[in-house]
Design a protein around this motif. Sequence first.
Motif, PDB file in Angstrom:
ATOM      1  N   LEU A 341       0.689  -1.014  -0.118  1.00  0.00           N
ATOM      2  CA  LEU A 341      -0.088  -0.174   0.210  1.00  0.00           C
ATOM      3  C   LEU A 341       1.037   1.134   0.101  1.00  0.00           C
ATOM      4  O   LEU A 341       0.368   2.463  -0.968  1.00  0.00           O
ATOM      5  N   ALA A 342       1.876   1.352   0.814  1.00  0.00           N
ATOM      6  CA  ALA A 342       2.993   2.502   0.907  1.00  0.00           C
ATOM      7  C   ALA A 342       3.107   2.383  -0.383  1.00  0.00           C
ATOM      8  O   ALA A 342       3.514   4.129  -1.293  1.00  0.00           O
ATOM      9  N   LYS A 343       3.708   1.304  -1.279  1.00  0.00           N
ATOM     10  CA  LYS A 343       4.425   1.843  -2.865  1.00  0.00           C
ATOM     11  C   LYS A 343       3.584   2.211  -3.588  1.00  0.00           C
ATOM     12  O   LYS A 343       4.277   3.300  -4.369  1.00  0.00           O
ATOM     13  N   GLU A 344       2.113   1.914  -3.324  1.00  0.00           N
ATOM     14  CA  GLU A 344       1.198   2.178  -4.206  1.00  0.00           C
ATOM     15  C   GLU A 344       1.037   3.913  -3.904  1.00  0.00           C
ATOM     16  O   GLU A 344       0.088   4.130  -5.296  1.00  0.00           O
ATOM     17  N   LYS A 345       1.109   3.907  -3.009  1.00  0.00           N
ATOM     18  CA  LYS A 345       0.808   5.929  -2.495  1.00  0.00           C
ATOM     19  C   LYS A 345       1.841   6.800  -2.713  1.00  0.00           C
ATOM     20  O   LYS A 345       1.934   7.662  -3.219  1.00  0.00           O
ATOM     21  N   ILE A 346       2.909   5.980  -2.912  1.00  0.00           N
ATOM     22  CA  ILE A 346       3.970   6.416  -3.086  1.00  0.00           C
ATOM     23  C   ILE A 346       4.348   6.888  -5.088  1.00  0.00           C
ATOM     24  O   ILE A 346       4.576   7.876  -5.448  1.00  0.00           O
ATOM     25  N   ARG A 347       3.810   5.761  -5.317  1.00  0.00           N
ATOM     26  CA  ARG A 347       4.084   5.967  -7.081  1.00  0.00           C
ATOM     27  C   ARG A 347       2.886   6.983  -7.835  1.00  0.00           C
ATOM     28  O   ARG A 347       2.785   7.196  -8.747  1.00  0.00           O
ATOM     29  N   ALA A 348       1.337   7.041  -6.669  1.00  0.00           N
ATOM     30  CA  ALA A 348       0.539   7.485  -7.432  1.00  0.00           C
ATOM     31  C   ALA A 348       0.425   9.042  -8.176  1.00  0.00           C
ATOM     32  O   ALA A 348       1.617  10.310  -7.338  1.00  0.00           O
ATOM     33  N   ASP A 349      -0.035   9.350  -8.899  1.00  0.00           N
ATOM     34  CA  ASP A 349       0.084  10.760  -8.858  1.00  0.00           C
ATOM     35  C   ASP A 349      -1.197  11.573  -8.456  1.00  0.00           C
ATOM     36  O   ASP A 349      -2.628  10.803  -8.022  1.00  0.00           O
ATOM     37  N   GLY A 350      -0.838  12.864  -8.466  1.00  0.00           N
ATOM     38  CA  GLY A 350      -2.076  13.240  -7.991  1.00  0.00           C
ATOM     39  C   GLY A 350      -3.417  13.452  -7.911  1.00  0.00           C
ATOM     40  O   GLY A 350      -3.241  13.617  -9.411  1.00  0.00           O
TER      41      GLY A 350
END
Length: 350
Positions: A341-350
């Motif tokens: 989940l942390a990796k997914e949120k770090i990769r997410a675009d705003g």
Amino acid sequence: MTHDILFYLSLLVILLTVIPFIRHDFWIFRVFEYPRLQKLSLNLVLILIILCFSFPVKTADWLLFSALLLNIFYLLYLIFPFTVFGKKQIITSLRSNGRDNLKILIANVFQENRQSADYHNLIASCNPDVILMVETNKWWEEEMDSIQERYTYQLKAPLENTYGMLLYSKLSLTDTKVNYLVKPDIPSMEATVELRSGQKVKLFCLHPEPPVPQENPKSTERDKEILIVGDKAKESKIPVVVMGDLNDVAWSYTTELFGKVSGLLDPRRGRGFFNSFNAKYWLLRFPLDHIFCSTDFALSSIKRLPSCGSDHFPMCVDLKYLPSAENQNEQLDVSADDLALAKEKIRADG
């Protein structure tokens, strides 16, 4: 009429508790993570009023009343770790020789505030080793220039967009950097501070955007910056302190995920809320200003200090580097799902 008002108010309180379960970054889902104590207080008041003036009779009323009772227990469960009855994540060490202590003052000064003299008085009375001031522009930098005689090490990123940062230290600072981890106009800082004993400690300072319509309608960038710093903290080979106005409450799922990913501990746990915002409205207070540390620290003191004209109260935390504390402090478990989940949120675009 009274019955209808109580019925819909009860539905609203339950809805405000349920909304944060929706793991969406849009602000309307994130902002209701903040007022847990307020929701609990309103829930209790509603139950007392219902018992006194509109006792449940119909099945629907009993169902809603039962839901209110369940809501109270759920909110108490969430709030309990931050009361004096909760388990402390970090042990207390009142014995201090000063050599292994790191006393930190963090203050969101509110950029338009002009009570700089109050901060000078606060610094003189608190006498911290390290000072982090956020929402600081060139005016604030010039107003604080005189403390450079005592705080000879500095890292500065004054800005006019309410995201400027000033870092002052009596102790040696090395490996200093101003980073722009998510946006080109939102700085964060990192530095290595050397305690009087010679022990080095890694500092991370941040002030991400809040998820509110006038700033950023989504929490994506805030969460991303917090978790990037969590990753950096985890990789550090020396003790770590993360501090700043995170624009997130201590009990949000992002802050809890940050704790698991970084392994850092919250000194407020088991000691109180230490609500630092909003200094102007006591009904709307939340713990937004944070100091987290690695497991090799003990806590000498934690205080919320008087307001100096800002909408934030300053916070002062005195940490003691104590390697033996690692065996007594809480060790946070992180699962594969947490890391994903942390990796997914770090990769997410705003």
